[in-house]
Write an enzyme that holds these catalytic residues in place. Structure first.
Site, PDB file in Angstrom:
ATOM      1  N   GLU A  64     136.355  39.694   2.773  1.00 54.45           N
ATOM      2  CA  GLU A  64     136.617  38.516   3.216  1.00 54.45           C
ATOM      3  C   GLU A  64     137.752  38.657   4.370  1.00 54.45           C
ATOM      4  OE1 GLU A  64     137.913  34.322   1.343  1.00 54.45           O
ATOM      5  OE2 GLU A  64     136.652  35.774   0.084  1.00 54.45           O
ATOM      6  N   SER A 193     135.885  42.350  20.398  1.00 57.96           N
ATOM      7  CA  SER A 193     135.429  42.949  19.082  1.00 57.96           C
ATOM      8  C   SER A 193     134.049  42.882  19.030  1.00 57.96           C
ATOM      9  CB  SER A 193     136.124  42.054  17.961  1.00 57.96           C
ATOM     10  OG  SER A 193     137.405  42.270  18.114  1.00 57.96           O
ATOM     11  N   TYR A 267     135.899  47.304  12.389  1.00 59.48           N
ATOM     12  CA  TYR A 267     136.951  47.073  11.558  1.00 59.48           C
ATOM     13  C   TYR A 267     136.562  47.346  10.153  1.00 59.48           C
ATOM     14  CZ  TYR A 267     138.411  44.877  15.727  1.00 59.48           C
ATOM     15  OH  TYR A 267     138.810  44.504  17.006  1.00 59.48           O
ATOM     16  N   ARG A 306     144.524  49.003  27.130  1.00 57.02           N
ATOM     17  CA  ARG A 306     143.695  50.130  26.617  1.00 57.02           C
ATOM     18  C   ARG A 306     142.483  50.012  27.647  1.00 57.02           C
ATOM     19  NH1 ARG A 306     140.862  48.727  21.886  1.00 57.02           N
ATOM     20  NH2 ARG A 306     138.993  48.834  23.125  1.00 57.02           N
ATOM     21  N   ASP A 308     139.082  51.664  28.629  1.00 53.06           N
ATOM     22  CA  ASP A 308     137.675  52.461  27.927  1.00 53.06           C
ATOM     23  C   ASP A 308     136.910  52.971  29.105  1.00 53.06           C
ATOM     24  OD1 ASP A 308     139.190  51.284  25.687  1.00 53.06           O
ATOM     25  OD2 ASP A 308     137.497  49.782  25.343  1.00 53.06           O
ATOM     26  N   GLU A 321     135.667  48.916  30.226  1.00 48.60           N
ATOM     27  CA  GLU A 321     136.725  47.741  30.353  1.00 48.60           C
ATOM     28  C   GLU A 321     138.235  48.073  30.062  1.00 48.60           C
ATOM     29  OE1 GLU A 321     136.405  45.109  26.980  1.00 48.60           O
ATOM     30  OE2 GLU A 321     136.291  46.808  25.341  1.00 48.60           O
ATOM     31  N   ASN A 323     141.454  46.235  28.002  1.00 46.97           N
ATOM     32  CA  ASN A 323     141.932  45.243  27.016  1.00 46.97           C
ATOM     33  C   ASN A 323     143.297  44.711  27.244  1.00 46.97           C
ATOM     34  OD1 ASN A 323     139.532  44.584  25.340  1.00 46.97           O
ATOM     35  ND2 ASN A 323     139.502  46.930  25.468  1.00 46.97           N
ATOM     36  N   GLY A 327     143.423  45.859  20.372  1.00 47.17           N
ATOM     37  CA  GLY A 327     143.486  45.932  18.831  1.00 47.17           C
ATOM     38  C   GLY A 327     144.699  46.474  18.541  1.00 47.17           C
TER      39      GLY A 327
HETATM   40  N1  LIG Z   1     126.957  49.297  29.526  1.00 48.23           N
HETATM   41  C1  LIG Z   1     126.875  50.009  28.023  1.00 48.23           C
HETATM   42  N2  LIG Z   1     126.264  51.011  27.915  1.00 48.23           N
HETATM   43  C2  LIG Z   1     126.350  51.622  26.598  1.00 48.23           C
HETATM   44  N3  LIG Z   1     126.807  51.144  25.337  1.00 48.23           N
HETATM   45  C3  LIG Z   1     127.596  49.871  25.988  1.00 48.23           C
HETATM   46  C4  LIG Z   1     127.792  49.302  27.040  1.00 48.23           C
HETATM   47  N4  LIG Z   1     128.351  48.156  26.978  1.00 48.23           N
HETATM   48  C5  LIG Z   1     128.856  48.237  25.694  1.00 48.23           C
HETATM   49  N5  LIG Z   1     128.609  49.370  24.970  1.00 48.23           N
HETATM   50  C6  LIG Z   1     128.689  49.360  23.690  1.00 48.23           C
HETATM   51  O1  LIG Z   1     129.317  48.176  22.924  1.00 48.23           O
HETATM   52  C7  LIG Z   1     130.675  48.301  22.748  1.00 48.23           C
HETATM   53  C8  LIG Z   1     131.408  47.112  23.050  1.00 48.23           C
HETATM   54  O2  LIG Z   1     131.225  46.630  24.289  1.00 48.23           O
HETATM   55  P1  LIG Z   1     132.491  46.357  25.286  1.00 48.23           P
HETATM   56  O3  LIG Z   1     132.081  46.026  26.570  1.00 48.23           O
HETATM   57  O4  LIG Z   1     133.272  47.327  24.993  1.00 48.23           O
HETATM   58  O5  LIG Z   1     132.938  45.099  24.543  1.00 48.23           O
HETATM   59  P2  LIG Z   1     134.112  44.423  23.594  1.00 48.23           P
HETATM   60  O6  LIG Z   1     134.951  43.762  24.595  1.00 48.23           O
HETATM   61  O7  LIG Z   1     133.775  43.425  22.556  1.00 48.23           O
HETATM   62  O8  LIG Z   1     134.685  45.692  22.993  1.00 48.23           O
HETATM   63  C9  LIG Z   1     131.274  49.676  23.437  1.00 48.23           C
HETATM   64  O9  LIG Z   1     132.262  50.203  22.863  1.00 48.23           O
HETATM   65  C10 LIG Z   1     129.929  50.441  23.426  1.00 48.23           C
HETATM   66  O10 LIG Z   1     129.516  51.007  22.094  1.00 48.23           O
HETATM   67 MG   LIG Z   2     135.282  47.308  23.948  1.00 48.61          MG
END
Ligand SMILES: Nc1ncnc2c1ncn2[C@@H]1O[C@H](COP(=O)(O)OP(=O)(O)O)[C@@H](O)[C@H]1O
Ligand SMILES: [Mg+2]
Length: 364
Positions: A64, A193, A267, A306, A308, A321, A323, A327
Site C-alpha cells: 500500500e 515515475s 519502486y 539526474r 539518463d 531525460e 530529472n 527519486g
Molecule cells: N524512446 C525510448 N526507447 C526505449 N525505451 C524507452 C524510451 N522512452 C522510455 N523508455 C523506457 O521507459 C522508461 C521511462 O521513460 P522516461 O522517459 O524515463 O519517463 P519517466 O520520466 O517517467 O522516468 C525508461 O526508463 C525506459 O525504460
Molecule cells: Mg526516467
C-alpha cells in the site's frame, strides 16, 4: 546562534504523491538535527498544506502506497516574510516562525515543475534544487528535448501531440507517429515515475497508449523506441564557483521481467538492479559524464539532477531525460550514484541544504 529551519515538503497534487513521501521519509531520517531544525510539511492530494502528523507513514507497507495524513494542523502558505502559520478551524492561528529553507522532496506536476518553486520565489523563501525555469522545462519532455538538442546532445526522434491535435487531427497525428516506425513509446509530456507510459506496437495499441497518457496530461509525446542499455549519471552543483560535477555513471536494469522501466520496476523490491560504475568503456563513461554536466548547465539547473541516457549496441550515447528532482530515497539511483562516488546520503542532503542556504532568493 539558532539553527537554520528547514521545511521538508512532501506529497503534492499528482500521481507521484507516494514517491515523494518515500523520498521525504529518507531525507527526514538522514538530515542532521543537531545542525538544522526540521519542520515536516505535507501537501495533501487535494492541495491542502498540513504539518506532518507524528505517525505519518512514508513507506510502502503491504503493497500500500503512503499518502499525506491530513490530521495535522492546516498551514497557511508562506507569506512575504517567509513565516508559516498553523490554523485549525475554530482555534487561534499559531505563528510557527520563519523558514530558512524549503526542501521540496516532490516530483511531477504542481511540485517539480516550477510551480512550488514559483510560489517560494514569490514568498522570498530559499529552497533546494532548480529554479522555476529549469524545473518547468525539465518537467516537459518536449521542451526538454528542444533545449538539449540545442545544446548539442543527441536525442531520439519524436512527435509531440497537443490536446487540440488529438481532438481534431487524430488521423494526422497517427500517420506522423507511424513514420517513427513501431514500436513507439507513448508518454504524458509532463509526468514521471513511468506513469502513463506505454510501448505500442501497432495502431490499436498506439491509440490506446495516447488515451492512457492523456489520463495524466493532455500533452503527449510519442518517441521512436531506442534499443540500448540505460545509463544514468547524477550531477551536483558545487558550493563555490566551480562547475557542477558528475557522479560515476551507473547502469539500471529491469530484473522483474517488465518490458521497460515501469512503475513496479522502479519502486517495488527486487525489480531492478543498479551497477555502479556501469560496465562501459572508460572513454564512454567520460563522454557521458561530460554530457550530463552539459545537460545540467543547458537547463541552468541548481542543486542536483539526474541525467539518463541510452547506450546503444553501436556504442552511441543518446540523451533520454533529465530529472531536476530525481527519486530521492536513500536507495534511489541518484543518491546511490553519489554514494558510490564518495558522497554519502546524509552528506548529499547536507550539501543540498547548504547550497540552498548559500544562494539569495530572487533572480540569480
Ligand atoms: N524512446 C525510448 N526507447 C526505449 N525505451 C524507452 C524510451 N522512452 C522510455 N523508455 C523506457 O521507459 C522508461 C521511462 O521513460 P522516461 O522517459 O524515463 O519517463 P519517466 O520520466 O517517467 O522516468 C525508461 O526508463 C525506459 O525504460
Ligand atoms: Mg526516467
Amino acid at each position: 546562534m539558532s539553527k537554520p529551519r528547514v521545511a521538508v515538503v512532501f506529497g503534492g497534487r499528482n500521481s507521484e504523491h507516494a514517491v515523494s513521501l518515500m523520498g521525504a521519509g529518507s531525507v527526514l531520517d538522514a538530515i542532521d538535527r543537531t545542525k538544522y531544525e526540521v519542520i515536516p510539511i505535507g501537501i495533501a492530494q487535494d492541495g491542502r498544506w498540513v504539518l506532518a502528523a507524528s505517525d505519518q507513514r512514508f513507506a510502502i507497507e503491504s503493497g500500500e502506497l503512503p499518502v499525506v495524513d491530513t490530521s495535522g494542523a492546516a498551514l497557511a502558505l508562506p507569506s512575504g516574510d517567509s513565516s508559516l502559520v498553523a490554523y485549525d478551524p475554530g482555534s487561534i492561528p499559531v505563528e510557527l516562525g520563519s523558514v530558512d529553507v524549503v526542501f521540496p522532496v516532490m516530483h511531477g506536476p504542481f511540485a517539480e515543475d516550477g510551480t512550488i518553486q514559483g510560489l517560494l520565489e514569490m514568498a522570498g523563501v530559499r529552497y533546494v534544487g532548480s529554479g522555476v525555469l529549469a524545473s518547468a522545462v525539465g518537467m516537459d519532455k518536449a521542451h526538454m528535448k528542444t533545449v538539449m538538442a540545442a545544446a548539442g546532445l543527441p536525442t531520439g526522434r519524436y512527435v509531440v501531440v497537443r490536446d487540440r491535435d488529438w481532438r481534431i487531427g487524430r488521423e494526422c497525428v497517427l500517420k506522423e507517429a507511424e513514420e517513427l516506425g513501431y514500436p513507439v513509446f507513448v508518454k504524458p509530456a509532463r509526468a514521471g515515475s513511468s506513469q502513463g507510459i506505454s510501448k505500442a506496437s501497432d495502431r490499436a495499441e498506439l491509440e490506446a497508449a495516447v488515451e492512457a497518457a492523456r489520463q495524466h496530461d493532455p500533452k503527449v509525446i510519442i518517441e521512436a523506441a531506442i534499443v540500448g542499455r540505460e545509463i544514468e549519471c547524477a550531477v551536483l552543483q558545487s558550493l563555490g564557483d566551480e562547475p557542477a560535477t558528475a557522479s560515476m555513471p551507473g547502469e539500471v536494469r529491469v530484473e522483474g521481467g517488465q518490458d521497460f522501466f515501469d512503475f513496479e520496476a522502479k519502486y517495488y523490491p527486487d525489480q531492478m538492479s543498479l551497477t555502479v560504475p556501469a560496465d562501459i568503456p572508460q572513454e564512454t563513461a567520460e563522454e557521458l559524464r561530460a554530457m550530463a554536466v552539459r545537460a545540467f548547465e543547458a537547463l541552468e539547473c541548481e542543486g542536483l539532477a539526474r541525467v539518463d541516457f541510452f547506450y546503444t549496441p553501436e556504442g552511441q550515447v543518446i540523451f533520454n531525460e533529465i530529472n531536476t528532482m530525481p527519486g530521492f530515497t536513500s536507495l534511489s539511483v541518484a543518491p546511490q550514484l553519489w554514494a558510490a562516488s564518495g558522497l554519502s546520503y546524509p552528506a548529499l542532503v547536507d550539501r543540498l541544504v547548504q547550497l540552498a542556504l548559500s544562494r539569495s532568493p530572487g533572480l540569480r
